[in-house]
Scaffold this motif. Structure first.
Motif, mmCIF file in Angstrom:
data_model
loop_
_atom_site.group_PDB
_atom_site.id
_atom_site.type_symbol
_atom_site.label_atom_id
_atom_site.label_comp_id
_atom_site.label_asym_id
_atom_site.label_seq_id
_atom_site.Cartn_x
_atom_site.Cartn_y
_atom_site.Cartn_z
ATOM 1 N N VAL A 67 0.874 -1.173 0.000
ATOM 2 C CA VAL A 67 0.000 0.000 0.000
ATOM 3 C C VAL A 67 0.913 1.225 0.000
ATOM 4 C CG1 VAL A 67 -1.819 1.256 1.209
ATOM 5 C CG2 VAL A 67 -1.748 -1.242 1.315
ATOM 6 N N PHE A 68 0.794 2.046 -1.049
ATOM 7 C CA PHE A 68 1.727 3.162 -1.232
ATOM 8 C C PHE A 68 1.207 4.449 -0.604
ATOM 9 C CE2 PHE A 68 2.361 0.199 -4.664
ATOM 10 C CZ PHE A 68 3.730 0.129 -4.800
ATOM 11 N N GLN A 69 2.142 5.320 -0.248
ATOM 12 C CA GLN A 69 1.739 6.623 0.285
ATOM 13 C C GLN A 69 0.934 7.394 -0.759
ATOM 14 O OE1 GLN A 69 4.883 9.122 1.780
ATOM 15 N NE2 GLN A 69 3.567 10.921 1.743
ATOM 16 N N SER A 70 1.407 7.327 -2.022
ATOM 17 C CA SER A 70 0.729 8.052 -3.091
ATOM 18 C C SER A 70 -0.423 7.224 -3.663
ATOM 19 C CB SER A 70 1.729 8.362 -4.203
ATOM 20 O OG SER A 70 2.270 7.148 -4.687
ATOM 21 N N HIS A 71 -0.865 6.246 -2.950
ATOM 22 C CA HIS A 71 -1.910 5.271 -3.268
ATOM 23 C C HIS A 71 -1.670 4.493 -4.569
ATOM 24 C CE1 HIS A 71 -4.140 7.728 -6.141
ATOM 25 N NE2 HIS A 71 -4.187 8.725 -5.288
ATOM 26 N N ALA A 72 -1.002 5.105 -5.575
ATOM 27 C CA ALA A 72 -0.610 4.381 -6.798
ATOM 28 C C ALA A 72 -1.741 3.556 -7.390
ATOM 29 C CB ALA A 72 0.622 3.502 -6.548
ATOM 30 N N LEU A 73 -2.954 4.089 -7.339
ATOM 31 C CA LEU A 73 -4.075 3.415 -7.994
ATOM 32 C C LEU A 73 -3.919 3.592 -9.493
ATOM 33 C CD1 LEU A 73 -6.832 4.744 -5.619
ATOM 34 C CD2 LEU A 73 -5.974 2.406 -5.713
ATOM 35 N N PHE A 74 -4.537 2.708 -10.272
ATOM 36 C CA PHE A 74 -4.503 2.866 -11.715
ATOM 37 C C PHE A 74 -5.623 3.810 -12.129
ATOM 38 C CE2 PHE A 74 -3.029 -1.612 -11.018
ATOM 39 C CZ PHE A 74 -1.689 -1.333 -11.185
ATOM 40 N N PRO A 75 -5.284 5.019 -12.574
ATOM 41 C CA PRO A 75 -6.341 5.997 -12.869
ATOM 42 C C PRO A 75 -7.241 5.549 -14.009
ATOM 43 C CG PRO A 75 -4.159 6.889 -13.403
ATOM 44 C CD PRO A 75 -3.945 5.564 -12.770
ATOM 45 N N TRP A 76 -6.748 4.625 -14.864
ATOM 46 C CA TRP A 76 -7.529 4.198 -16.017
ATOM 47 C C TRP A 76 -8.436 3.020 -15.684
ATOM 48 C CZ3 TRP A 76 -2.216 4.452 -15.782
ATOM 49 C CH2 TRP A 76 -1.559 3.242 -15.524
ATOM 50 N N LYS A 77 -8.440 2.596 -14.432
ATOM 51 C CA LYS A 77 -9.344 1.509 -14.058
ATOM 52 C C LYS A 77 -10.350 2.005 -13.029
ATOM 53 C CE LYS A 77 -6.355 -2.397 -15.048
ATOM 54 N NZ LYS A 77 -7.064 -2.647 -16.303
ATOM 55 N N THR A 78 -11.553 1.429 -13.083
ATOM 56 C CA THR A 78 -12.572 1.793 -12.101
ATOM 57 C C THR A 78 -12.181 1.234 -10.749
ATOM 58 O OG1 THR A 78 -13.772 -0.227 -12.573
ATOM 59 C CG2 THR A 78 -14.443 1.726 -13.811
ATOM 60 N N GLU A 108 3.791 4.531 4.812
ATOM 61 C CA GLU A 108 3.193 5.806 5.240
ATOM 62 C C GLU A 108 1.879 6.087 4.515
ATOM 63 O OE1 GLU A 108 5.635 9.007 6.308
ATOM 64 O OE2 GLU A 108 7.503 8.027 5.716
ATOM 65 N N PRO A 109 0.922 5.174 4.576
ATOM 66 C CA PRO A 109 -0.260 5.323 3.725
ATOM 67 C C PRO A 109 -1.120 6.543 4.071
ATOM 68 C CG PRO A 109 -0.574 3.547 5.293
ATOM 69 C CD PRO A 109 0.845 3.987 5.426
ATOM 70 N N PHE A 110 -1.022 7.020 5.304
ATOM 71 C CA PHE A 110 -1.919 8.123 5.687
ATOM 72 C C PHE A 110 -1.187 9.459 5.767
ATOM 73 C CE2 PHE A 110 -3.796 4.430 8.258
ATOM 74 C CZ PHE A 110 -4.478 3.965 7.159
ATOM 75 N N ALA A 111 0.062 9.504 5.302
ATOM 76 C CA ALA A 111 0.883 10.697 5.526
ATOM 77 C C ALA A 111 0.354 11.920 4.780
ATOM 78 C CB ALA A 111 2.333 10.426 5.102
ATOM 79 N N SER A 112 -0.229 11.710 3.595
ATOM 80 C CA SER A 112 -0.668 12.899 2.852
ATOM 81 C C SER A 112 -2.180 13.090 2.933
ATOM 82 C CB SER A 112 -0.204 12.794 1.392
ATOM 83 O OG SER A 112 -0.446 11.505 0.891
#
Lengths: 284, 274, 261
Positions: free
Chosen positions: C83-94, C162-166
């Motif tokens: 689980v990344f700090q910048s969440h690193a979700l795929f913006p092109w996927k729902t 640091e998932p909640f840092a930002s």
């Protein structure tokens, strides 16, 4: 960028061999970095020509191209054609800026002007500039005016669209801030709107020049009196492959020089400075 | 490069008059009506002859005649076919090449000056060599369209791949994505905002290259029609062809690029930052 | 056998300009048992994220071992979900596309994927958002999705950087509470990196305190607070204050550039 450097780390003694270090430092040098990829390119070109596997009627090696370059320089054709091309480009771009800059800001700032011209701008931008050449030839004949006109045309529209996009990008808050600090309309324009829109204007100039550059070559081929484009097409008709290759290289080098000496410094002064401001905001 | 937004999407100080679509359409048409009216009036008042500039009716007549004689269909067909073949070739060659180059930071850093050099040269400057290699005709024109698009598209694909956050690729890898699937699942969609920009720039170069190459190297197509009309001083056909070229580009933008952007980049909230 | 073991881990960088070797991780050893929540805590720039990246397989280490269930780790893999700090979700996927991504990579059939996704989205409170794209979610919801995307794969160990840092302070509290509840329900094995002392103590069974660069393990603290935990009750607990004060002193004592970075 210095603010981003991490705290000075404890340094351990060097373990990487001197030669490799020299290599990395050398590779990072801007000149090496810029010219580096052209070396293997040249070598391949030379090797292909040396094997003689390609018909000489269609292909010229670096040696022949260099020869025809020195020959054309000696005969004075190269400097004169180069001068002609650059002169046309300079006229075209100069007039393009003179017309495009004021008109662009008028369209960007006046809601009436924008309403009346925006669809037309999109449409005239859509008529590929080279398509103007035939009607221009009807009007002005096969002349310098026709060529210059096409370049002006190619520069004006991307520039105006760029200015409109740039002015729209200026945050309203900045305008409000300037007004509340006591700036009048004119000062808001010169102190906030113009600098704020510069990055987009710069990219409009770049797009316009990119198109203008191509238009120049096409116009020189079609109008065909002088210039690098003419030289290439003339050489193609005469079967002088090496001059065709030479023309392409000259055009490429010229664009590179234009980019490095004029466009890039202008963009650095505007776009990148803005980029830096944004980056610092993000780092905070 | 900035992507130029349509007026409805700009957040400028000029507010469009309300969200009513009807009035938007009216405001899009009014300037053209005005332009045509001024055109008609100026030609009428100054008594300009058709040899210099055609009257509105001349252009309409020229269009009607081109349509009736089948010339319009022939030229339009030739141009669109070449554009389509060239563009498809460019897309299938440039995007894989750009992704391959972009996924290696060293390789792309090394080759990017060469690529930029090629982008500057792409298209029209290749016309002499293209006609030399491929002769006058379809193949040379298709080559020019492909060439004009290829470098811009490759360059922007490389940029797009480089801009994908390292974390996004890592996330995919840590969920077991390997090899070609990384390309399909991550690199391609991740680079898409930049690829679309490259497509827009490339199509612009390609379109201009098409017209220029047709003027120089063929005996069919809109560029050729222009050239032929010029040699006959038939200004009606010249202006008609120019209008067709403009309308075609606008259609290409509205029916191809804009929907592509809406469905992908904008839907995903990835609008390219200029 | 421990789920995750980190033995004598060391990491050095070579500065390509000067050719100098810069130690980032001096020597780190600790382990995480099955179903245990362990936080790694340290000043900014101390290399705790580097440790996580090595465990995840994103970067190489210079010496030492990383073992998952006794097997040495090479490169990233689905046994360690990140689980990344910048969440690193795929913006092109729902939302659904993001959650089912890992299962799809494993070749799990569609019906099963979607059933598993529905369960997880329910758990993290994202039911009804399946068709949304990440950019349409709030920061907190994005991070819940980042968590769900990993949970659904049931990895051997979850790595959270640091998932909640930002995320803003209020939402962060809520997310920490929710994470605790999810942890107490599912008992995954968690390696959690943070620089927030309260967060580390509240969430963890054990806290590994790292020193500044080159980092070494300064102390490992067993957090003996009752579960289920809630912020309201835990803050009241005098032991919570003891732990946080102790760690604060530990961190504040040695390191002058704890603020840097």
């Amino acid at each position: 960028m210095t603010t981003m450097t991490p705290p000075a780390p404890t340094r351990a003694p060097a373990r990487v061999p001197l030669l490799r270090r020299l290599g990395t430092v050398l590779l990072a040098h801007p000149i090496v970095r810029t010219l580096g990829p052209f070396v293997p390119f040249l070598l391949i070109w030379w090797a292909v020509a040396a094997t003689g596997s390609v018909n000489a009627a269609f292909f010229a090696g670096p040696g022949e191209v260099w020869q025809s370059f020195t020959e054309l320089v000696r005969k004075g054709m190269m400097p004169s054609y180069l001068g002609d091309s650059l002169e046309r480009l300079a006229y075209g771009v100069g007039f393009g800026l003179l017309i495009g800059l004021p008109l662009g800001f008028v369209v960007a700032l006046s809601s009436w002007a924008r309403r009346l011209t925006w669809p037309l701008l999109l449409f005239f931008q859509a008529i590929a500039d080279i398509a103007w050449l035939p009607i221009l030839i009807v009007w002005f004949g096969f002349s310098l005016t026709s060529v210059t006109f096409v370049i002006v045309y190619t520069v004006v529209f991307p520039l105006m669209l760029g200015i409109v996009a740039g002015v729209d990008q200026v945050p309203r808050e900045l305008v409000n801030a300037a007004r509340s600090l006591g700036a009048g309309r004119l000062r808001v324009f010169f102190e906030v709107i113009v600098p704020g829109s510069l990055p987009a204007v710069a990219s409009g100039v770049r797009t316009g020049l990119g198109y203008g550059w191509r238009a120049l070559i096409a116009a020189e081929i079609i109008v065909g009196t002088s210039g690098i484009g003419f030289m290439m097409f003339d050489a193609r008709r005469a079967g002088e492959v090496s001059q065709v290759f030479l023309g392409m290289i000259v055009l490429g080098v010229l664009w590179y020089a234009l980019d490095a000496l004029i466009l890039a410094p202008f963009e650095r002064a505007t776009v990148e400075r803005w980029g830096l401001v944004r980056q610092m905001e993000a780092a905070r | 490069m900035t992507t130029i937004d349509s007026p409805a999407r700009t957040v400028g100080r000029v507010r469009r008059p309300g969200p009513r679509r009807g009035s938007e359409a009216v405001w899009f048409v009014v300037p053209f009506v005005l332009l045509v009216a001024i055109w008609w009036l100026v030609v009428e008042v100054t008594g300009t002859t058709a040899r210099t500039f055609p009257q509105v009716t001349d252009v309409i007549a020229a269009l009607a005649e081109m349509a009736a004689s089948g010339d319009l269909a022939r030229h339009l067909g030739a141009s669109l076919q070449r554009m389509l073949i060239g563009a498809v070739l460019a897309v299938v060659t440039a995007i894989p090449f750009g992704i391959a180059l972009g996924s290696s930071p060293r390789l792309s850093a090394f080759f990017s000056p060469l690529l930029r050099f090629s982008v500057a040269l792409a298209g029209i400057a290749w016309i002499p060599i293209a006609t030399l290699w491929l002769g006058y005709g379809d193949r040379a024109v298709i080559f020019i369209v492909w060439n004009a698009m290829f470098f811009a598209l490759t360059y922007n694909t490389v940029l797009g791949v480089q801009q994908i956050p390292v974390q996004t690729v890592r996330a995919a890898r840590s969920m077991g994505t390997r090899g070609p699937r990384i390309v399909w699942e991550v690199l391609l969609p991740g680079a898409l905002p930049s690829i679309v920009t490259g497509l827009r720039i490339g199509l612009g170069y390609g379109w201009r290259g098409l017209v220029a190459a047709e003027i120089i190297a063929t005996n069919a197509g809109l560029g050729y029609a222009l050239f032929l009309a010029q040699s006959q001083f038939d200004t009606g056909v010249i202006i008609a062809s120019m209008v067709i070229i403009g309308v075609l580009w606008l259609l290409m933008d509205r029916l191809l690029l804009a929907p592509l952007e809406r469905r992908t980049v904008e839907r995903w909230g990835m609008k390219a930052v200029s | 056998m421990n789920t995750l073991e980190i033995n004598n881990l060391r990491k050095e960088y070579v500065d390509h300009y000067t050719g100098e070797t810069i130690p980032a991780i001096g020597e780190v050893t600790f382990s995480i048992g099955e179903g245990e929540f362990v936080s790694v805590l340290g000043p900014s720039g101390c290399g705790k994220t580097t440790v996580l990246n090595i465990v995840a397989g994103f970067i190489d280490h210079t010496a030492g071992d990383v073992l998952v269930h006794g097997k040495s780790v090479h490169g990233p893999g689905p046994d360690r979900g990140v689980v990344f700090q910048s969440h690193a979700l795929f913006p092109w996927k729902t939302v659904l596309g993001n959650v089912t991504f890992g299962l799809r990579m494993k070749g799990v059939p569609r019906v099963e994927r979607e059933r598993a996704a529905a369960d997880i989205l329910e758990l993290v409170g994202l039911s009804g958002f399946e068709r949304k794209y990440p950019h349409e979610l709030s920061g907190g919801m994005q991070q819940r999705l980042g968590l769900a995307r990993v949970l659904v794969n049931e990895p051997e160990v979850m790595l959270m950087d640091e998932p909640f840092a930002s995320i803003d302070a209020q939402t962060r509290r809520k997310l920490q509470q929710d994470l605790t509840e999810i942890f107490e329900k599912r008992r995954p094995t968690v390696f959690f990196v943070t620089h927030d002392i309260d967060e580390a103590v509240f969430l963890s069974d054990r806290v590994v305190v790292l020193s500044a660069r080159p980092s070494t393990v300064a102390e490992i603290i067993d957090v003996d607070l009752p579960r289920p935990r809630t912020w309201r009750e835990t803050v009241e607990d005098p032991r919570f204050r003891e732990y946080t004060h102790h760690i604060e002193e530990r961190l504040g004592g040695g390191e002058p550039d704890a603020q840097a970075g």
